[in-house]
Design an enzyme around this catalytic site. Structure first.
Site, PDB file in Angstrom:
ATOM      1  CG  ASP A  28     -69.811  20.939  68.924  1.00  0.00           C
ATOM      2  OD1 ASP A  28     -69.120  21.564  69.760  1.00  0.00           O
ATOM      3  OD2 ASP A  28     -70.846  21.416  68.421  1.00  0.00           O
ATOM      4  CB  THR A  61     -74.933  28.048  64.589  1.00  0.00           C
ATOM      5  OG1 THR A  61     -74.965  28.196  66.005  1.00  0.00           O
ATOM      6  CG2 THR A  61     -75.987  28.925  63.960  1.00  0.00           C
ATOM      7  CG  ASP A  67     -75.738  20.759  66.315  1.00  0.00           C
ATOM      8  OD1 ASP A  67     -74.905  20.487  67.194  1.00  0.00           O
ATOM      9  OD2 ASP A  67     -76.925  21.033  66.572  1.00  0.00           O
ATOM     10  CG  ASP A  99     -72.339  29.831  74.021  1.00  0.00           C
ATOM     11  OD1 ASP A  99     -71.252  30.430  74.186  1.00  0.00           O
ATOM     12  OD2 ASP A  99     -72.923  29.782  72.931  1.00  0.00           O
ATOM     13  CD  GLN A 128     -63.828  33.369  75.371  1.00  0.00           C
ATOM     14  OE1 GLN A 128     -64.185  34.042  74.421  1.00  0.00           O
ATOM     15  NE2 GLN A 128     -63.484  33.923  76.523  1.00  0.00           N
ATOM     16  CG  PHE A 129     -68.530  28.464  78.912  1.00  0.00           C
ATOM     17  CD1 PHE A 129     -68.018  28.969  80.103  1.00  0.00           C
ATOM     18  CD2 PHE A 129     -69.519  27.483  78.978  1.00  0.00           C
ATOM     19  CE1 PHE A 129     -68.483  28.513  81.342  1.00  0.00           C
ATOM     20  CE2 PHE A 129     -69.992  27.022  80.210  1.00  0.00           C
ATOM     21  CZ  PHE A 129     -69.470  27.534  81.392  1.00  0.00           C
TER      22      PHE A 129
END
Length: 310
Positions: A111, A231, A233, A116, A149-150
């Site tokens: 991840d 969320t 994670d 964000d 998205q970012f």
């Protein structure tokens, strides 16, 4: 997950609440699950105050050396999340490469936590010098990545305005290395309407004869009006678990992951509102994810969110 599956998770740890390894441990505890805590904080950084310690790259190397000396450094999965330090991230890459030499089937789930969007504007909440390390070193050795998205835009240098853009960005990310790319959240317009959030997934498989097949999906889930921490994670940990169970079916893996997320978030917001009292906005402590209370939903979620094959 089957007992023989071994997972190494290198993420943050908090004393109170559920982010990082605390969010990943519960869904993955049924496997043989080892954790390295990249930080140990009193609570997540969304609170007004937090205290604690950060593990540096030398300390990470020392922990790994201990595993190696005892010959217990064989893993099937590596999972990583929030990191603030470039040398630490580079050390993670060295460890992943060494573990892949031990086990060529090892799956690295990354991840790439960098930032964000808020009200349409993206901003990074880690130092900017992490971006080239993620882009040039981490993503090429990853098998599954879960950017928002970012973060997908940062990694590819390309903005996403439409679903078509997003699919092209996922292809660019595939070209960098990972077989599976899931854009976990976006500000794209959902066909179901403004009350829904879009996630997109793409799984590229190369067959024995060299031909490539790509499965692409869209998942629309109801928006929950609150700011949760952890969320991402939880999403990455559950995606690891469900792709292990359904290795060639991204659609089912994402349906189970997103459905379980919805169950956890709905339970959390309901409980937080009760705690806050009528008319009051829940605070960070009240919005901690209700993980243990969601045990059944995490283990075997009722599918309440369906994916569309694109």
């Amino acid at each position: 997950m089957e007992p023989e599956c071994r997972v190494l998770s290198i993420q943050s740890h908090v004393v109170r609440g559920y982010v990082g390894n605390k969010a990943a441990t519960f869904p993955l505890q049924v496997s043989s699950f080892d954790t390295v805590n990249s930080v140990q904080f009193s609570n997540h950084t969304g609170y007004a105050h937090w205290k604690g310690q950060v593990l540096n790259s030398d300390e990470l190397h020392e922990l790994y050396e201990g595993l190696k000396l005892n010959k217990v450094n064989r893993y099937d999965y590596v999972l990583t999340g929030y990191t603030r330090d470039t040398s630490f991230l580079a050390m993670v890459v060295d460890i992943v490469q060494e573990l892949k030499q031990q086990n060529s089937n090892l799956v690295y789930v990354c991840d790439p936590v960098m930032g964000d969007k808020w009200n349409g504007e993206g901003s990074m909440y880690v130092p900017k010098d992490l971006l080239p390390v993620y882009r040039d070193k981490v993503v090429p050795v990853a098998d599954i990545i879960t950017p928002n998205q970012f973060e997908a835009e940062l990694l590819t240098g390309r903005k996403i305005y439409t679903e078509k853009d997003a699919l092209e960005v996922m292809d660019m990310l595939h070209a960098m290395g990972p077989e599976t790319v899931v854009i976990t959240s976006s500000d794209l317009q959902a066909p179901l309407g403004n009350d829904y959030l879009i996630a997109l997934g793409s799984h590229r498989k190369t067959k024995a004869d060299g031909t490539r097949i790509t499965q692409r999906i869209r998942v629309e889930s109801p928006k929950v009006d609150a700011v949760f921490v952890g969320t991402g994670d939880l999403f990455a940990a559950m995606l690891l678990a469900w792709t292990h169970k359904h290795p060639n079916n991204l659609k089912v893996a994402c349906e189970k992951t997103v459905s379980a997320m919805q169950h956890v978030l709905q339970r959390t917001i309901k409980s937080a509102k009760v705690q806050a009292g009528e008319g009051n906005k829940p605070n960070s402590a009240q919005l901690e994810l209700r993980m243990v209370q969601s045990k059944k939903d995490i283990e075997n979620p009722e599918i309440i969110v369906k994916a569309t094959v694109l």
